[in-house]
Design a protein around this motif. Structure first.
Motif, short mmCIF file in Angstrom:
data_model
loop_
_atom_site.label_atom_id
_atom_site.label_comp_id
_atom_site.label_asym_id
_atom_site.label_seq_id
_atom_site.Cartn_x
_atom_site.Cartn_y
_atom_site.Cartn_z
N THR A 121 0.82 -1.22 0.00
CA THR A 121 0.00 0.00 0.00
C THR A 121 0.85 1.27 0.00
OG1 THR A 121 -0.12 -0.14 2.39
CG2 THR A 121 -1.94 -1.10 1.15
N HIS A 122 2.00 1.25 0.71
CA HIS A 122 2.81 2.48 0.79
C HIS A 122 3.39 2.81 -0.58
CE1 HIS A 122 2.11 1.67 4.94
NE2 HIS A 122 2.97 0.66 5.00
N GLN A 123 3.93 1.79 -1.24
CA GLN A 123 4.47 2.00 -2.59
C GLN A 123 3.37 2.48 -3.54
OE1 GLN A 123 7.92 1.48 -3.67
NE2 GLN A 123 6.95 2.82 -5.19
N ARG A 124 2.22 1.88 -3.44
CA ARG A 124 1.13 2.23 -4.36
C ARG A 124 0.64 3.66 -4.13
NH1 ARG A 124 -2.57 -2.58 -3.06
NH2 ARG A 124 -4.07 -1.70 -4.53
N ALA A 125 0.63 4.09 -2.86
CA ALA A 125 0.23 5.48 -2.57
C ALA A 125 1.25 6.45 -3.19
CB ALA A 125 0.13 5.69 -1.07
N LEU A 126 2.55 6.09 -3.09
CA LEU A 126 3.59 6.94 -3.68
C LEU A 126 3.46 6.94 -5.21
CD1 LEU A 126 6.64 5.88 -1.48
CD2 LEU A 126 5.52 8.12 -1.49
N ASP A 127 3.27 5.76 -5.78
CA ASP A 127 3.16 5.65 -7.24
C ASP A 127 1.99 6.46 -7.78
OD1 ASP A 127 5.30 3.94 -7.18
OD2 ASP A 127 4.13 2.10 -7.46
N ALA A 128 0.93 6.54 -6.97
CA ALA A 128 -0.27 7.27 -7.41
C ALA A 128 -0.12 8.78 -7.22
CB ALA A 128 -1.49 6.76 -6.64
N GLY A 129 0.98 9.20 -6.61
CA GLY A 129 1.20 10.64 -6.39
C GLY A 129 0.31 11.21 -5.31
N MET A 130 -0.07 10.39 -4.35
CA MET A 130 -0.96 10.86 -3.28
C MET A 130 -0.28 11.94 -2.43
SD MET A 130 -3.83 9.09 -3.39
CE MET A 130 -4.50 9.26 -1.73
N ALA A 131 -1.05 12.95 -2.04
CA ALA A 131 -0.55 13.96 -1.09
C ALA A 131 -0.81 13.52 0.34
CB ALA A 131 -1.22 15.30 -1.35
N VAL A 132 -1.75 12.57 0.51
CA VAL A 132 -2.05 12.02 1.83
C VAL A 132 -2.03 10.50 1.76
CG1 VAL A 132 -3.39 13.94 2.75
CG2 VAL A 132 -4.53 12.16 1.41
N LEU A 150 -14.89 2.08 9.70
CA LEU A 150 -15.27 2.56 11.03
C LEU A 150 -14.38 3.71 11.50
CD1 LEU A 150 -15.85 -0.92 12.75
CD2 LEU A 150 -17.53 0.57 11.64
N GLY A 151 -13.22 3.86 10.91
CA GLY A 151 -12.34 4.96 11.30
C GLY A 151 -11.13 5.01 10.39
N GLN A 152 -10.59 6.22 10.23
CA GLN A 152 -9.39 6.37 9.40
C GLN A 152 -8.44 7.37 10.05
OE1 GLN A 152 -11.36 7.25 5.54
NE2 GLN A 152 -10.66 5.21 4.90
N ALA A 153 -7.16 7.17 9.83
CA ALA A 153 -6.15 8.14 10.23
C ALA A 153 -5.38 8.52 8.98
CB ALA A 153 -5.21 7.55 11.28
N VAL A 154 -5.01 9.78 8.88
CA VAL A 154 -4.30 10.25 7.69
C VAL A 154 -3.00 10.95 8.08
CG1 VAL A 154 -6.35 10.45 6.23
CG2 VAL A 154 -5.66 12.40 7.64
N ILE A 155 -2.04 10.83 7.18
CA ILE A 155 -0.76 11.55 7.33
C ILE A 155 -0.41 12.18 5.97
CG2 ILE A 155 0.17 10.08 9.19
CD1 ILE A 155 1.85 8.64 7.01
N PRO A 156 0.36 13.26 5.98
CA PRO A 156 0.79 13.81 4.70
C PRO A 156 1.88 12.95 4.07
CG PRO A 156 1.72 15.09 6.51
CD PRO A 156 0.84 14.05 7.13
N VAL A 157 1.94 12.96 2.77
CA VAL A 157 3.09 12.36 2.07
C VAL A 157 4.07 13.50 1.80
CG1 VAL A 157 3.87 11.17 -0.01
CG2 VAL A 157 1.63 10.61 0.99
N ASN A 158 5.28 13.36 2.32
CA ASN A 158 6.29 14.42 2.17
C ASN A 158 7.19 14.14 0.97
OD1 ASN A 158 5.32 15.59 4.55
ND2 ASN A 158 6.71 14.37 5.82
N THR A 159 7.73 15.20 0.41
CA THR A 159 8.66 15.06 -0.70
C THR A 159 9.81 14.15 -0.29
OG1 THR A 159 8.14 17.33 -1.29
CG2 THR A 159 10.07 16.36 -2.36
N GLY A 160 10.13 13.20 -1.13
CA GLY A 160 11.25 12.31 -0.84
C GLY A 160 10.89 11.11 0.01
N ASP A 161 9.65 11.02 0.44
CA ASP A 161 9.25 9.84 1.24
C ASP A 161 9.43 8.56 0.43
OD1 ASP A 161 8.52 10.87 3.69
OD2 ASP A 161 6.38 11.03 3.23
N ASN A 162 9.90 7.51 1.10
CA ASN A 162 9.88 6.18 0.49
C ASN A 162 8.89 5.31 1.27
OD1 ASN A 162 11.19 5.08 2.74
ND2 ASN A 162 13.20 5.65 1.93
#
Ligand code: GRF
Length: 200
Positions: A121-132, A150-162
């Motif tokens: 999921t982390h790679q796919r979020a990066l590949d999709a260019g997600m901001a969150v 039932l619940g979600q938590a969100v974080i920003p995707v920062n430039t350079g994140d792997n």
């Protein structure tokens, strides 16, 4: 009477520990069993250290998924859980098994569902260019990672994140979200909670 919670793991068990620690004296639920499909799961020792009965049902010892699930079902029947929390449990459960515990199984998934069900999921979020990016706790239905959220938590995707950066920042959010959702669910499993937590 406290709700009885079984927690299914496959690995490190950090979400299991967060759930178990959250179930203190004033909590509407208590952990009664930790089950792993992996005999080498580090979470087994953590469960024992917390005083929770912990055992393994090694899926590799069974020739079919159904035979494995029959054993899992038997172990759960003995523990009589009101709620089953999948916490890093890496086996896909059949619709037949899920049907036997319908409305009682929760899962945490490391993405903002319905985006990115399944693995990586982390790679796919990066590949999709997600901001969150984020994680979701949902009711388990036969559709993989597809039950009511039932619940979600969100974080920003920062430039350079792997992917490892995202995983490391997301895991503490998982540890905050899952106990919150479990508490709400234990108080009222019919309520439509939609908790949102924002992280950094
Ligand atoms: C978590 O990121 C969970 O969302 C994912 O696998 C990881 C399990 O971690 N499915 P742990 O075993 O709870 O430490």
């Amino acid at each position: 009477m406290k709700k009885r919670v079984a927690i299914l793991i496959s690995g490190g068990g950090s979400n299991m520990v967060a759930l178990a620690r959250s179930m203190g004296a004033d909590h509407p639920a208590k952990p009664v069993l930790v089950l792993s499909n992996n005999p080498d799961a580090a979470g087994l020792q953590k469960a024992a250290d917390l005083g929770i009965p912990a055992s393994t049902i090694d899926h590799r010892q069974f020739s079919t998924r159904t035979a494995f699930e029959d054993q899992l079902h038997t172990a759960l029947l003995l523990a009589k859980p009101d709620i089953i929390c999948l916490a890093g449990f890496m086996r896909i459960l059949t619709p037949e098994f899920i049907g036997k515990w319908q409305g009682k199984i929760l899962n945490i998934h490391p993405s903002i569902l319905p985006l990115f069900p399944g693995l990586h999921t982390h790679q796919r979020a990066l590949d999709a260019g997600m901001a969150v990016h984020g994680c979701s706790v949902h009711l388990v239905t036969p559709e993989l990672d597809g039950g009511p959220i039932l619940g979600q938590a969100v974080i920003p995707v920062n430039t350079g994140d792997n992917p490892a950066d995202l995983a490391a920042r997301l895991l503490p959010m998982e540890h905050r979200l899952y106990p919150k959702v479990l508490r709400e669910f234990a108080l009222n499993s019919k309520a439509k909670t939609s908790l949102l937590i924002q992280g950094k």
